[in-house]
Enzyme design. Structure first.
Site, PDB file in Angstrom:
ATOM      1  N   LYS A 157       0.810  -1.209   0.000  1.00  0.00           N
ATOM      2  CA  LYS A 157       0.000   0.000   0.000  1.00  0.00           C
ATOM      3  C   LYS A 157       0.850   1.269   0.000  1.00  0.00           C
ATOM      4  O   LYS A 157       2.057   1.242   0.220  1.00  0.00           O
ATOM      5  CB  LYS A 157      -0.963  -0.013   1.196  1.00  0.00           C
ATOM      6  CG  LYS A 157      -2.111  -0.999   1.015  1.00  0.00           C
ATOM      7  CD  LYS A 157      -3.139  -0.890   2.104  1.00  0.00           C
ATOM      8  CE  LYS A 157      -4.339  -1.806   1.814  1.00  0.00           C
ATOM      9  NZ  LYS A 157      -5.345  -1.774   2.892  1.00  0.00           N
TER      10      LYS A 157
ATOM     11  N   ARG B 273      -3.353 -10.044   5.568  1.00  0.00           N
ATOM     12  CA  ARG B 273      -3.844 -10.096   4.182  1.00  0.00           C
ATOM     13  C   ARG B 273      -2.752  -9.565   3.250  1.00  0.00           C
ATOM     14  O   ARG B 273      -2.355  -8.402   3.361  1.00  0.00           O
ATOM     15  CB  ARG B 273      -5.123  -9.269   4.049  1.00  0.00           C
ATOM     16  CG  ARG B 273      -5.761  -9.281   2.670  1.00  0.00           C
ATOM     17  CD  ARG B 273      -7.028  -8.432   2.672  1.00  0.00           C
ATOM     18  NE  ARG B 273      -7.698  -8.448   1.374  1.00  0.00           N
ATOM     19  CZ  ARG B 273      -7.454  -7.605   0.386  1.00  0.00           C
ATOM     20  NH1 ARG B 273      -6.543  -6.656   0.542  1.00  0.00           N
ATOM     21  NH2 ARG B 273      -8.117  -7.693  -0.758  1.00  0.00           N
TER      22      ARG B 273
END
Length: 277
Positions: free
Chosen positions: A222, A256
């Site tokens: 991210k 995740r």
């Protein structure tokens, strides 16, 4: 010790486990377009299971900033074949990454064991649908909507406001008939948060343990990694692994990720070390 149950399956969360990402989308921020082909997506599932993923998270709509919305029909066409393949081929948990009640229902009927909702069951009909399906549910915090969430996120105190959000959503779930033990919490790294907000949440992750529920963390590749390090998406592996390790050390039960094999190795080394304490 936490565990999740659905039908005849039980998922032990006594040590951190890996959730592998399958984005069947053309526009996801990291792997958009890589797995829109059915055969490619199936091989990706095979690889992640072999590498140690205990949950496969299937998503058919990108939630990156500015992403286009998709119809129910488009989303179903993308995710249902992959869910059916995974359920038929592998003995792993399958998560459906969606906010649409219609997709939740079809996915669970196709073999999904878990609902992973970035909107925390706030779409009309989602709360009642999730209650009726009797599967575990991950509630994620997001300020705003994906299209605009990163324009100017603002909090008086991000930890307090995320905590208050979960208190409210848990109460709504319980009022709708969803047992508390079916819930998982995700602070929503990168969803309506600045760089400082993200790292404050990561540092204060143990605060979420006051709910006595499993915590899911997704920070793989991210912008909180890329912007801190000045790295493009395909150069964020080291930062993502560092974040996964910190999250696990802070007590997250589900990590995740896109890079399953590398994350699995990191968590295995951590667990072997912790066993000696």
């Amino acid at each position: 010790m936490f565990q999740l149950t659905h039908a005849n399956k039980t998922l032990d969360l006594s040590s951190p486990i890996v959730m592998g990402i399958v984005n069947v989308t053309p526009d996801s921020f990291s792997d958009g377009g890589e797995y829109t082909d059915f055969e490619q997506a199936c091989r990706h599932v095979d690889d992640m299971v072999e590498q140690g993923a205990l949950i496969i998270d299937v998503g058919g709509e990108s939630t990156r900033p500015g992403a286009a919305k998709v119809t129910i029909e488009q989303e179903l066409a993308r995710v249902i074949p992959i869910i059916e393949y995974t359920a038929k081929t592998h003995n792993v948990w399958i998560s459906i990454d969606t906010s649409k009640p219609e997709v939740m229902e079809a996915a669970v009927n196709a073999g999904a064991n878990l609902i992973n909702d970035v909107r925390a069951l706030q779409v009309p009909g989602a709360l009642a649908m999730a209650a009726s399906l009797d599967v575990p549910i991950c509630l994620m915090h997001m300020q705003g909507e994906p299209q605009t969430m990163q324009e100017s996120p603002s909090y008086d105190d991000v930890v307090d406001e995320v905590t208050a959000f979960f208190e409210l959503r848990i109460a709504y779930c319980e009022a709708a008939g969803i047992e508390r033990e079916r819930l998982i919490l995700d602070p929503g790294f990168g969803f309506g948060k600045t760089l400082a907000h993200n790292y404050r949440l990561l540092a204060m992750l143990p605060k979420l343990h006051e709910f006595h529920l499993p915590v899911l963390v997704g920070l793989s590749r991210k912008s909180m990694i890329g912007n801190l390090l000045g790295r493009d998406t395909d150069q964020r592996l080291a930062g993502s692994l560092a974040g996964a390790l910190i999250a696990a050390q802070q007590g997250a039960q589900i990590i995740r990720v896109h890079d399953v094999a590398e994350t699995f190795d990191v968590l295995k080394v951590m667990s072997a070390t912790m066993e000696q304490l």
